[in-house]
Structure formats: structure tokens, C-alpha cells
Design an enzyme around this catalytic site. Structure first.
Site, PDB file in Angstrom:
ATOM      1  N   HIS A  55       0.719  -0.977   0.042  1.00  0.00           N
ATOM      2  CA  HIS A  55      -0.039   0.139  -0.154  1.00  0.00           C
ATOM      3  C   HIS A  55       0.847   1.338   0.070  1.00  0.00           C
ATOM      4  O   HIS A  55       0.914   2.069  -0.941  1.00  0.00           O
ATOM      5  CB  HIS A  55      -0.795   0.089   1.057  1.00  0.00           C
TER       6      HIS A  55
HETATM    7  O1  RIB Z   1      -5.287  -0.335   4.661  1.00  0.00           O
HETATM    8  C1  RIB Z   1      -4.007  -0.045   4.598  1.00  0.00           C
HETATM    9  C2  RIB Z   1      -3.195   0.858   5.249  1.00  0.00           C
HETATM   10  O2  RIB Z   1      -3.538   0.671   6.746  1.00  0.00           O
HETATM   11  C3  RIB Z   1      -1.603   0.965   5.163  1.00  0.00           C
HETATM   12  O3  RIB Z   1      -1.212   2.263   5.421  1.00  0.00           O
HETATM   13  C4  RIB Z   1      -1.156   0.127   6.206  1.00  0.00           C
HETATM   14  O4  RIB Z   1      -0.007   0.269   6.723  1.00  0.00           O
HETATM   15  C5  RIB Z   1      -2.269   0.484   7.276  1.00  0.00           C
HETATM   16  O5  RIB Z   1      -1.763   1.746   7.802  1.00  0.00           O
END
Ligand code: RIB
Ligand code: CA
Length: 311
Positions: A241
Site C-alpha cells: 500500500h
Molecule cells: O489499509 C492499508 C493501510 O493501513 C496501510 O497504510 C497500512 O500500513 C495500514 O496503515
């Protein structure tokens, strides 16, 4: 002239990779890293941010601790994904570099007051509590922010922590709603994009083939945190992500999206934290975000691996 950024983060293995990517990229000047409670409590996210800076050999980067709870809610964490420490996978030693004494929100406010308008980008990788708190406390800094690039939200990919909400938004929906409504130029990396940036075996092998402490660490972190998503989505890898935020700054043409209106649900228990993107422009609500929908995944991982090789 390098682009000045502040990284607001809740490490988290994917946050850690995003921070490494930024520190490996001379196009970016990291003014500071501000930790927020999210994946794990603040005491761990601020510690993990320092561990990552030390791994990159960058103990010159100031790390600040920010908000330890959301604006109006109890903290929800994600140890089920990231492990108890937030950086589970490899064995890690405690950091030796000091945490800055200044509160992260004060650092954000003072930096934006000091720097010329339109020269500082906020890269937000976790819940938006620090950012919303800074905007509440010093509204005059809002107009000075160059851009906010954040990982959060979902529309076509729906939620990952509830059926309708993505984790970063869900943890502090009021903070997210205020930031989305603040009028700052906004680039959003939702699950719609990050779910197309999967850590396949060949991509993890490429990290390990770097044969460096950073490459080995990133491979070990990936192997740990991908187990949850691979099982849940029955996919060949896990979404990486947060590095999408930094990759956008380095190579924006890796991404495609649409300038649309995005609002955050804060009233309904059923859909709390949902990012309601008017993708087909069926309302008269003014567009407020570049909401990304696609990524050149091969290009993304090539950029990431080539930059990590520099550390
Ligand atoms: O949903 C994914 C996000 O939530 C990313 O930033 C992961 O690190 C968590 O913080
Ligand atoms: Ca994160």
C-alpha cells in the site's frame, strides 16, 4: 531542487518500505517523519520509524511522536496484519537514535509556518489524526500546504477493515473527513490501486537478490505481512500500500485516476469510514481529490527495487 516532504506514518511494514523508498530518492528532501497511532500504538510506531531511519543509515532524519488516539474515538489497531511490534518478520534491535522532543503536530505546524507557501508536501501513510489536529490548531497553515498525497480509502475495492471502510480512514473518520474537506490539493491512493501492487514471489525474490541488509529486511517484512492478505484474498501476493504514495512523487505517470468528489462517512455505524467517491459525477459536489484507479505495477516494483538497491 529536491521536493520537500513530511512523512506522516504508522509503521507497519508497508510504511517502512515507503520510508526507505523516500530516503533512497534524492528528488525528495524528507524534512521529518511524524508518527501516529494506527497499525500499532504510538509508542511502537515512533520507535519503528526510528528503526527504519537507522536501517537506511539516515539518523539525521528527525522523528516525532504525534497523536496516540483518534480525534473522537478509541484506537483500533492492526496487529493481526503487522504483528505485535508492527514490524514483525525479522529480528530487530531497538533504535539508538533519539526521538525529537517536539510533538509531531507542532513540528507540522512550525514547518508549514516557516517554509514558503506551496513548497511542502504531506505524505500520509496512516490515520489522518496528526494532520487534522494540525489544521484545527493552526488553520492558517492549510493554504500553505503544496499537496497531500495519502494512502487511504477505497471505492471499487470496498473495505479491508469493514465491508465498506479502508483501515487508515476507518481508524479516524472524523480526521479524514476534515482533511478531505480542507481544500488542500489531494492525491488519494485507495485500495483500488494498491490491490494491484501485489508482492508476487518474483518481486520479493528481486528484493532478496539485492543481497543487502535493506533488501533482506524488505523481503522478510513482506513475507510476514503478506500471509494475512494472501489468505484473505486468495491472491499471489499482498498489496504494498504505502510505497504507492512515494512512488507517485517520483514517477506520477505510473498511476491513473480521476479528479472527483470524495467525502467520508462519519455518521453511520454500518458504513463508518467509507470514502464515497463520486466516480461517475452524479452529484454536483465539487471535485476535491485525484482518486487513483490504476497502476503500472511492473514499473512500480522496478522503481522500488532499483531505489532500494541504493541503500
Ligand atoms: O489499509 C492499508 C493501510 O493501513 C496501510 O497504510 C497500512 O500500513 C495500514 O496503515
Ligand atoms: Ca500505514
Amino acid at each position: 531542487m529536491a521536493r520537500k516532504i513530511i512523512i506522516d506514518t504508522d509503521p507497519g511494514q508497508d510504511d517502512a518500505v515507503a520510508i526507505l523508498l523516500a530516503l533512497a530518492s534524492p528528488e525528495l528532501e524528507v524534512l521529518g517523519i511524524t508518527a501516529v497511532a494506527g497499525n500499532v500504538p504510538l509508542a511502537l510506531t515512533q520507535k519503528n520509524a526510528r528503526i527504519v531511519c537507522e536501517l537506511a543509515g539516515r539518523t539525521d532524519i528527525p522523528v516525532y511522536a504525534g497523536c496516540d488516539t483518534p480525534l473522537n474515538r478509541k484506537l483500533v489497531t492492526a496487529e493481526h496484519v503487522h504483528g505485535k511490534t508492527g514490524l514483525d518478520g525479522p529480528q530487530l534491535s531497538a533504535p539508538t537514535m533519539a526521538l525529537q522532543p517536539e510533538h509531531a503536530v507542532d513540528f507540522i505546524i512550525n514547518t508549514l509556518r516557516r517554509e514558503p507557501a506551496g513548497t511542502v508536501t504531506l505524505c500520509v501513510l496512516g490515520p489522518l489524526t496528526n494532520i487534522a489536529t494540525a489544521f484545527r490548531r493552526a488553520p492558517e497553515i492549510i493554504a500553505k500546504v503544496q499537496e497531500i498525497v495519502l494512502m487511504g480509502g477505497a471505492y471499487f475495492q470496498v473495505g479491508n477493515i469493514t465491508p465498506t471502510a479502508e483501515f487508515n480512514i476507518y481508524v479516524d473518520p472524523e480526521a479524514a473527513a476534515e482533511v478531505f474537506a480542507a481544500g488542500v490539493p489531494l492525491v488519494v491512493m485507495p485500495l483500488d490501486v494498491t490491490h494491484k501492487a501485489l508482492t508476487t514471489q518474483s518481486r520479493v525474490d528481486a528484493f532478496r537478490a539485492l543481497s543487502t541488509p535493506v533488501g533482506d529486511m524488505v523481503a522478510a517484512w513482506t513475507n510476514f505481512f503478506e500471509r494475512f492478505d494472501k489468505e484473505k484474498y486468495v491472491s499471489e501476493g499482498a498489496p504494498l500500500h504505502d510505497p504507492c504514495v512515494i512512488a507517485y512523487l517520483l514517477q506520477p505517470d505510473l498511476f491513473t485516476g480521476r479528479q472527483v468528489n470524495v467525502m467520508v462517512e462519519t455518521g453511520s455505524d454500518l458504513t463508518l469510514g467509507m470514502t464515497v467517491a463520486d466516480w461517475w459525477r452524479v452529484t454536483k459536489r465539487a471535485p476535491n481529490a485525484m482518486f487513483m484507479g490504476d497502476i503500472n505495477a511492473e514499473g512500480f516494483f522496478n522503481l522500488l527495487t532499483n531505489r532500494l538497491a541504493r541503500l
